[in-house]
Write a protein that holds these residues in place. Structure first.
Motif, mmCIF file in Angstrom:
data_model
loop_
_atom_site.group_PDB
_atom_site.id
_atom_site.type_symbol
_atom_site.label_atom_id
_atom_site.label_comp_id
_atom_site.label_asym_id
_atom_site.label_seq_id
_atom_site.Cartn_x
_atom_site.Cartn_y
_atom_site.Cartn_z
ATOM 1 N N TRP A 54 0.638 -1.347 -0.551
ATOM 2 C CA TRP A 54 0.112 0.009 -0.224
ATOM 3 C C TRP A 54 0.577 1.318 0.038
ATOM 4 N N THR A 56 -0.185 4.741 0.750
ATOM 5 C CA THR A 56 -0.437 5.430 1.537
ATOM 6 C C THR A 56 -1.339 4.737 2.419
ATOM 7 N N GLU A 57 -2.073 3.815 2.123
ATOM 8 C CA GLU A 57 -3.210 3.393 3.442
ATOM 9 C C GLU A 57 -3.510 2.710 2.448
#
Length: 91
Positions: A54, A56-57
């Motif tokens: 992922w 960033t999230e």
């Protein structure tokens, strides 16, 4: 072809292959990674490491990293990276 040029060419080719998978194909298996042995365009034995994570999230964009290195010489390898954005395009 120098070692650095050879590893860079192999990494760029492997990254292009890694980016053929789309976000929808990868969302169920991210984070994921694999290492396998192969041959560079110059005919050298090398290890190819591919990782999907992922960016960033969880559930967002997926970062793709590829590292190609001679066996037992990871630190001297070449790394390439790109991002598969959630809308399906690659950056």
């Amino acid at each position: 072809m120098s070692l650095d040029e050879d590893l860079a060419a192999a990494a760029e080719d492997e990254l292009a292959r890694a980016l053929t998978l789309g976000w929808r194909q990868l969302v169920e298996v991210t984070p994921w990674g694999d290492t396998f042995e192969g041959t560079t365009p110059g005919g050298r034995d090398a290890c190819f490491e591919r990782a999907y994570m992922w960016d960033t999230e969880a559930g967002g964009d997926i970062r793709v990293e590829v590292t190609v290195y001679e066996p037992r010489a990871y630190e001297s390898g070449v790394r390439r990276a790109a991002t598969i954005v959630r809308d399906g395009s690659a950056e």
